[in-house]
Design a protein around this motif. Structure first.
Motif, mmCIF file in Angstrom:
data_model
loop_
_atom_site.group_PDB
_atom_site.id
_atom_site.type_symbol
_atom_site.label_atom_id
_atom_site.label_comp_id
_atom_site.label_asym_id
_atom_site.label_seq_id
_atom_site.Cartn_x
_atom_site.Cartn_y
_atom_site.Cartn_z
ATOM 1 N N GLN A 76 73.849 -42.682 8.115
ATOM 2 C CA GLN A 76 73.019 -41.502 8.440
ATOM 3 C C GLN A 76 72.677 -40.723 7.176
ATOM 4 O OE1 GLN A 76 75.349 -39.238 11.280
ATOM 5 N NE2 GLN A 76 74.228 -40.116 13.017
ATOM 6 N N ASP A 485 67.722 -32.876 12.155
ATOM 7 C CA ASP A 485 67.237 -33.323 10.856
ATOM 8 C C ASP A 485 66.242 -32.267 10.372
ATOM 9 O OD1 ASP A 485 65.421 -34.577 8.959
ATOM 10 O OD2 ASP A 485 66.341 -36.489 9.502
ATOM 11 N N SER A 494 70.145 -41.338 14.818
ATOM 12 C CA SER A 494 70.078 -42.055 13.539
ATOM 13 C C SER A 494 71.430 -42.701 13.231
ATOM 14 C CB SER A 494 69.718 -41.078 12.420
ATOM 15 O OG SER A 494 69.836 -41.701 11.168
ATOM 16 N N ILE A 506 65.128 -43.442 10.985
ATOM 17 C CA ILE A 506 65.663 -42.264 11.672
ATOM 18 C C ILE A 506 64.780 -41.981 12.886
ATOM 19 C CG2 ILE A 506 66.041 -39.768 11.480
ATOM 20 C CD1 ILE A 506 66.387 -40.197 8.441
#
Ligand code: FUC
Length: 767
Positions: A76, A485, A494, A506
């Motif tokens: 990630q 995010d 993700s 992602i």
């Protein structure tokens, strides 16, 4: 509507198992028969006969590795920082163990061997209106007839072999997955064995009832001088769908013996009529008539002439109706309450090493198996799916803990997850290769199937007791898994991977759209049950921030959020890829509809970009997608292509190889041409192809607990009948002025709304 008899018929015995044998099944047991005269092969299956899972020879933990969530975190971070190569270098760790995955096994072949010198074949036929398989031939001037059926209420396969004079034949067994032991007593042949890999026990019991002599020598049952012989067959294994051992205390051999004895006492004709009654209760729940008629062509000829475009219109429509109803026949025969769901081949399998292990693929295939269950009024067939998903929760918690760092222990229902492929032994970890095996949103997708059980049936009790607890725990998983995010300014899943296509990214459209649809469905269920708590709050907070859809520079629905970025790895994408995972919001989801012009046009462009050609299930899927654009003619043209290029003579759909999802998806697609209800109202004939100019359907289902019937001529609806299972508001698209039960009304924005009463039937006409 007049009842039609739908029959698959042939004038020669089958040679190829996959392309020609004909299937019967009672969900747990399946038989495929060659219908041969000198030698008739019956391939016997029991859906619970699997190698893999717990075994004295391995430590089995659902394929889960330990502590993988730490690597997932690193992946990630790398993806967030744009360190694509570093992320990719770790993907090999985001996998599960292959050991113990197992495969569905064939139980045996049983051969019925006659000893005629000269035979003349007459025909074999599968009557899918009554669920009976027939064959007929003349052997040395004696007419021989066979009838086979697979009974759900009596749990037996029953065979009747009769001659218009005395005949002799013998019955042998081969191709069992391990050595077997025979026992023969009082005309009852039992064979039993133990699978090599996991010691799973299995048996088959065959009880012979004959007016001739029945003997057992050299592992053969010989029947002599008989005019009528009946064979009752029952198989059992010691498999149980119970985590973590997956075994019954013992092999229920006596149960199998008692079952065949009870069937014999009841008698073939009584077993047959109970079977037909039971089958009709499902099969006759709905019907579609497109004007099809066929009085002279065998099924293989019908298909060949369809390919050559030489059929009369009524014959073309007969084949369309037959294929549509076959999808209903096959699910009734392979998915009944109390059993495992239909696998990649339903219940029919002729190998101990079948393609994709004949498992439960959940990155499209298992979902597609049930897409026709609700619209075509076969709710009961979906119960095994609901049970299967429910049963995945226990092993799925281990996967949630080890791969996602979600705090779960034995009795803590804090979230569960599964990936691309599943088995009856709770294999919920990712596959052994990231690039097909990672699929975090597969469970959100499965939950969509079972939410639709509720949405169509409107059965609140079943929602509360069975479906909601599964959805709730799934919501717990995703609310803990999603991360915000700040670069993409949304909650994301993700790493994400679009089924079998493209690079790791992602928050791709597959993951985001499935989770969004799941969240919407969860909110709706919670509201319907009056549930409001921290979890529903959290879901409502994340929901608007999932933002699954974006349109690419070239005007297509993006499959990957980053696909217009300069450094996006296009080398991993394929223009004509069979999956269309970015369009799940069109079907089976409800996010891409004509209500949003920009998105529906981008979806249309994406479909054109992917092209119509594809493999079996993918053609069925594309047919469905076009019904939602909607474009009925394009949908029917892809469906015709499926019949021309992806269907064997026994009407099994192939990928290749044979995969049953294409049959089921195609049935769903025909229904979707005739009725849709995903936009908040019922629409009749939303995607009617020109070929279906005149027709009729009865009791197709719409969301909200409605059963709808309609008649049309030259594409114009003449009459609608709507039955309501509940007191509920009904919204239906109608012409501006219309009459319900003799009273005149006017629509508002094209939609009629009225309060339907439980148990009432409404006839609706244009004024
Ligand atoms: C999916 C598809 C494959 C195949 C397999 C069983 O993963 O991508 O084409 O149908 O399931």
């Amino acid at each position: 509507m007049d009842k039609k008899q739908y029959i698959l018929s042939y004038n020669k015995p089958a040679q190829s198992w996959e392309a020609e044998y004909l299937p019967i099944g009672n969900s747990r047991m399946g038989v495929t028969a060659s219908g041969g005269d000198i030698c008739d092969e019956l391939v016997i299956n029991d859906k619970t006969l699997w190698v893999g899972g717990p075994s004295p020879r391995r430590e089995y933990n659902g394929g889960n590795k330990k502590g993988v969530y730490k690597t997932v975190k690193k992946v990630q971070e790398h993806l967030y920082n744009g360190e694509y190569d570093s992320a990719v270098s770790l993907l090999g760790e985001l996998t599960g163990e292959a050991d113990g995955y197992g495969a569905y096994q064939k139980l045996a072949s049983i051969f019925i061997n006659t000893h005629f010198e000269n035979t003349q074949y007459i025909s074999r036929a599968l009557d899918i209106s009554d669920s009976i398989l027939y064959s007929e031939f003349v052997g040395d001037k004696i007419k021989v007839k066979k009838e086979l059926l697979a009974s759900y209420p009596d749990d037996v396969i029953a065979v009747k072999i009769s001659g218009d004079d005395s005949i002799s034949f013998d019955v042998t067994t081969s191709d069992t997955p391990s050595d077997i032991e025979y026992d023969f007593c009082d005309n009852m042949l039992t064979f039993s064995g133990k699978l090599w890999d996991n010691d799973l026990l299995y048996c088959a019991v065959l009880l012979f009832e004959s007016d001739g002599e029945v003997e057992f020598t050299d592992n053969k049952v010989a029947v002599k001088n008989a005019k009528n012989t009946y064979i009752y067959l029952c198989t059992k294994t010691d498999y149980a769908p119970c985590y973590p051992h997956y075994r019954k205390p013992a092999l229920p051999l006596d149960e199998a013996k008692n079952t065949v004895l009870a069937a014999m006492r009841k008698g073939f004709e009584a077993v047959k009529s109970a079977h037909i009654d039971d089958y009709h209760k499902l099969f006759e729940k709905s019907a579609v008539d497109l004007g099809g008629e066929n009085d002279k062509l065998y099924t293989d000829e019908l298909l060949a002439s369809f390919k050559a475009d030489t059929l009369l219109h009524k014959e073309k429509m007969y084949l369309t109706e037959l294929f549509y109803e076959y999808g209903r026949y096959l699910i009734i025969s392979s998915s009944r309450e109390g059993d495992l769901p239909a696998n990649l081949q339903g219940v029919w399998n002729n190998s101990n090493c079948p393609p994709w292990c004949c498992d439960y693929h959940i990155n499209v295939n298992l979902q597609m198996n049930y897409w026709h269950a609700y619209t075509t009024n076969l709710f009961d067939t979906a119960k095994p799916l609901v049970d299967f998903i429910d049963d995945m929760r226990s092993p799925g918690r281990v996967t949630a803990r080890e791969y996602y760092g979600i705090d779960t222990d034995e009795n803590n229902h804090n979230g569960w997850i599964a990936h691309t492929q599943a088995t009856p032994f709770g294999h919920t970890c990712p596959g052994w290769d990231f690039y097909w095996g990672w699929s975090t949103a597969a469970v959100a997708w499965l939950c969509q199937n079972i939410f639709e059980y509720y949405e169509f049936s409107a059965d609140k009790e079943y929602l509360k007791d069975k479906i909601y607890p599964v959805l709730e725990e799934c919501a717990k998983f995703y609310t803990q898994w999603l991360i915000f995010d700040d670069k993409q300014n949304r909650y994301v899943s993700s790493p994400s991977y679009s089924p079998e296509h493209g690079p790791v990214t992602i928050g791709n459209t597959y993951e985001q759209s499935l989770i969004e649809q799941f969240y919407k469905d969860f909110v709706r269920c919670s509201e319907d049950l009056g549930i409001e708590n921290e979890l529903t709050q959290r879901v409502k907070e994340q929901l608007p921030l999932l933002k699954p859809y974006a349109v690419s520079k070239s005007g297509l629905i993006k499959e990957w959020f980053e696909e217009d970025d300069e450094d996006f790895d296009h080398s991993k994408t394929q223009k004509y890829h069979r999956h269309a995972s970015h369009l799940l919001g069109l079907y089976p989801g409800k996010q891409l509809t004509p209500d949003n012009k920009a998105l529906i046009e981008a979806a249309r462009a994406s479909l054109n970009d992917r092209g119509d050609d594809s493999t079996g299930w993918s053609r069925a899927y594309k047919t469905l997608l076009w019904t939602r654009i909607p474009d009925g003619n394009r949908a029917y043209s892809i469906f015709s292509g499926l019949l021309k290029t992806c269907v064997f003579d026994n009407l099994w759909d192939f990928h290749p190889p044979f995969q049953i999802d294409g049959n089921f998806g195609a049935t769903a697609a025909i229904a979707e041409m005739l009725i849709q209800s995903h936009r908040g109202f019922i629409e009749i004939l939303p995607a009617l192809p020109d070929e279906f100019a005149d027709g009729e359907f009865t009791s197709l289902c719409a969301r909200g607990g409605f059963e709808v019937s309609a008649k049309w001529k030259n594409g114009e609806i003449e009459e609608i009948t709507l039955y309501s299972n509940y007191n509920a508001p009904c919204r239906i698209k109608l012409p501006r002025y219309f009459v319900i039960l003799g009273e005149a009304y006017e629509t508002i924005d094209g939609i009629a709304q009225f309060d339907a009463e439980e148990g009432m039937t409404y006839t609706i006409r244009e004024m």
